[in-house]
Design a protein around this motif. Structure first.
Motif, PDB file in Angstrom:
ATOM      1  N   SER A 150      -5.981 -38.455 111.310  1.00  0.00           N
ATOM      2  CA  SER A 150      -5.192 -38.857 110.059  1.00  0.00           C
ATOM      3  C   SER A 150      -3.614 -38.629 110.479  1.00  0.00           C
ATOM      4  N   ASP A 151      -3.206 -37.691 111.365  1.00  0.00           N
ATOM      5  CA  ASP A 151      -1.810 -37.605 111.373  1.00  0.00           C
ATOM      6  C   ASP A 151      -1.403 -38.765 112.441  1.00  0.00           C
ATOM      7  N   ILE A 152      -2.248 -39.239 113.156  1.00  0.00           N
ATOM      8  CA  ILE A 152      -1.791 -40.371 114.384  1.00  0.00           C
ATOM      9  C   ILE A 152      -1.434 -41.678 113.262  1.00  0.00           C
ATOM     10  N   HIS A 153      -2.555 -41.637 112.422  1.00  0.00           N
ATOM     11  CA  HIS A 153      -2.470 -42.834 111.601  1.00  0.00           C
ATOM     12  C   HIS A 153      -1.067 -42.960 110.650  1.00  0.00           C
ATOM     13  N   GLU A 154      -0.943 -41.758 110.051  1.00  0.00           N
ATOM     14  CA  GLU A 154       0.189 -41.494 109.251  1.00  0.00           C
ATOM     15  C   GLU A 154       1.636 -41.941 110.169  1.00  0.00           C
TER      16      GLU A 154
END
Length: 547
Positions: free
Chosen positions: A504-508
């Motif tokens: 989710s952090d990578i996606h953000e």
């Protein structure tokens, strides 16, 4: 050939030897008979396309099969023939004919119907619906006590005028006299002057129409943004014929005339809130395909952002919300023939195709179909989802190279910027990649759509860059179209700085517009290539570069 709604195959062991299972075969015969009929190839294994090379069929086996089926079913009409495949192996073709006059049942009293490649049991609550759908209980053909000579003279003259002016009616039919024409369209009893329910619907007087069972009533209700009723239109006095109801609905409701103005280069263009052809098709479908054996009004609910057409009753048996684009079942077939002749709706099976194409051409989402406990609802969105899709669809249509299926597929890809084959199959409710081929392959061959270089299920299809340029596409550059190798590079660069971190952090950080599914797949690929490694489990999993 793959098994489907019209075809099945069985091992020879189904009818020969100790493993013979004629009960299972009888079930499938009943299912085909209650649907559209079909063919069962006996002597071909499920995973094979041809029978064994050395397989030979005893001369008396086709007759034995028919006799067994006749003894284990009721109202099933079956015939057989012995066939030889191209490899020399023999098998039996079992033909099950559609029986329009009776419901087929097994000798144990069980009822089945063919849906897709499955024979599905019919419960007690659906027997009446099956009877109506098969025509065993045909509401439109019921003969009334009203003579056509006492019909509404104005409606009769108008009907004759419309039929004779239609380009969908042959000269042979147009040359018939009035009674012959009414008989031809099943509006009168051919052995008397009495009108059928169908005849009363189209040419009857108001009092006559009001006396037949379940004559259509239409309510149109407008709601505000809070769900409160703010206006209502009602057609419940039985004064209108079906095509007059459609005309009145279109002419009366002001919302149909509203539009959205968009820029088109130096000019402005108005996109209708709801295309006329879509509204007429939806109302026509509601009138033609509703079961008149059940009570209930047709509702048109107008909301600020969408409309819904709600019909009483359920979809015909064998039709689901997932196959409605491809499967047709005849309900009120004589009314459907009249509607088609009078240009009130498209040919059976092509109405939803037309609506898909028309809505996508206007940059709108495709209709959403929902089946409830006792209703069918179709929802159409008002807003333009993408103005740029309109340019692509207009350019493709002007090229005259694409058929309707391909225009629909192109519109879906343009609307979502990029789609995998499996996603397109889901959107179009197709069975498999083979069914997708006539929709997608010509787009690739003719240069309208390009595929990514991936050789896996992650391969995506997007509108070819040259088409975007030539159609004057002005959409924003989006990471949705990012190539897989570039996405992997972004993931690696992100991990070099922020590892360990969650997906989710990578996606953000690298772009929320990138589909999460696409990001997940590339992370799995990097793990398989031994470039990154996970730590933790499930939602607490984090990733780091493998050293």
């Amino acid at each position: 050939m793959k098994e489907n709604a019209l075809y099945d195959k069985k091992s020879l062991k189904t009818v020969v030897g100790k493993t013979a299972d004629f009960a299972e075969l009888a079930k499938d015969c009943v299912a085909f008979s209650n649907a559209q009929g079909g063919v069962i190839d006996i002597g071909i294994e499920d995973d094979d396309m041809l029978p064994p090379v050395l397989q030979r069929i005893p001369e008396d086996l086709p007759t034995i099969i028919v006799n067994k089926i006749s003894g284990m079913t009721h109202a099933v009409i079956a015939t057989t023939e012995k066939s030889t495949a191209e490899n020399g192996g023999e098998f039996v073709k079992l033909f099950i004919h559609w029986n329009p006059n009776a419901i087929a049942v097994t000798s144990s009293g069980k009822i089945y119907v063919r849906i897709g490649d499955q024979s599905v049991p019919v419960g007690p609550e659906d027997v009446a619906r099956l009877a109506a759908d098969k025509g065993c209980l045909s509401w439109e053909d019921i003969v009334t006590g009203f003579s056509w000579k006492d019909a509404d003279e104005e409606k009769l003259a108008k009907f004759i005028e419309l039929i004779k002016a239609s380009d969908r009616v042959s000269d042979f039919v147009k040359q018939k006299d009035t009674k012959e024409l009414l008989d031809y369209y099943y509006m009168t009893d051919d052995e008397s002057d009495h009108m059928t329910h169908l005849g009363v619907m189209f040419i009857g007087k108001q009092t006559q129409r009001g006396r037949i069972m379940n004559a259509p009533v239409v309510q149109c209700i407008k709601y505000d943004q809070y769900g409160e009723k703010v206006n209502k239109w009602l057609w419940d006095d039985f004064s209108k014929s079906p095509y007059e109801i459609i005309d009145e609905i279109w002419k009366t409701i002001p919302e149909w005339k509203e539009s959205t103005e968009i820029s088109d280069g130096m000019f402005r263009r108005n996109i209708p809130a709801y295309p006329e052809s879509v509204i007429r098709e939806l109302v026509g479908n509601a009138l033609v395909h509703r079961p008149y054996t059940v009570r209930g009004d047709i509702f048109l609910n107008i909301h600020p952002d969408y409309i819904e057409i709600v019909n009483p009753g359920l979809l015909p048996i064998g039709v689901t919300v997932d196959n409605i684009l491809h499967v047709t079942r005849k309900r009120n077939e004589h009314m459907a023939a009249i509607f088609y002749a009078l240009h009130l709706m498209e040919r059976e099976g092509s109405g939803y195709d037309m609506m898909y194409e028309k809505l996508l051409a206007n940059g709108k989402s495709v209709p959403i179909v929902e089946e409830g406990d006792d209703y069918v609802k179709v929802r159409v969105e008002r807003r333009v989802t993408s103005q740029e899709v309109i340019k692509i669809m207009q350019f493709a249509d002007q090229s005259q190279e694409l058929k309707q299926k391909q225009l629909i597929c192109l519109g879906l890809i343009a609307m979502h910027e990029s789609l995998t084959a499996s996603q397109i199959i889901a959107f179009l409710h197709l069975k498999d990649a083979d069914a997708l081929r006539p929709w997608l392959r010509p787009l690739v061959d003719k240069g309208f759509v390009a595929a990514t270089s991936d050789k896996s299920k992650a391969k995506e299809y997007r509108v070819e860059t040259s088409i975007l340029r030539d159609s004057n596409y002005k959409g924003t550059t989006s990471l949705k179209r990012i190539e897989s190798y570039r996405l992997r590079e972004l993931i690696m660069e992100d991990l070099k700085i922020y590892q360990p971190c969650s997906i989710s952090d990578i996606h953000e950080r690298i772009g929320k517009e990138i589909p999460l599914r696409k990001l997940q797949f590339q992370i799995k690929q990097l793990i398989a290539e031994d470039k990154i490694e996970p730590e933790g489990q499930k939602r607490w999993t984090k990733y780091r570069i493998k050293t």
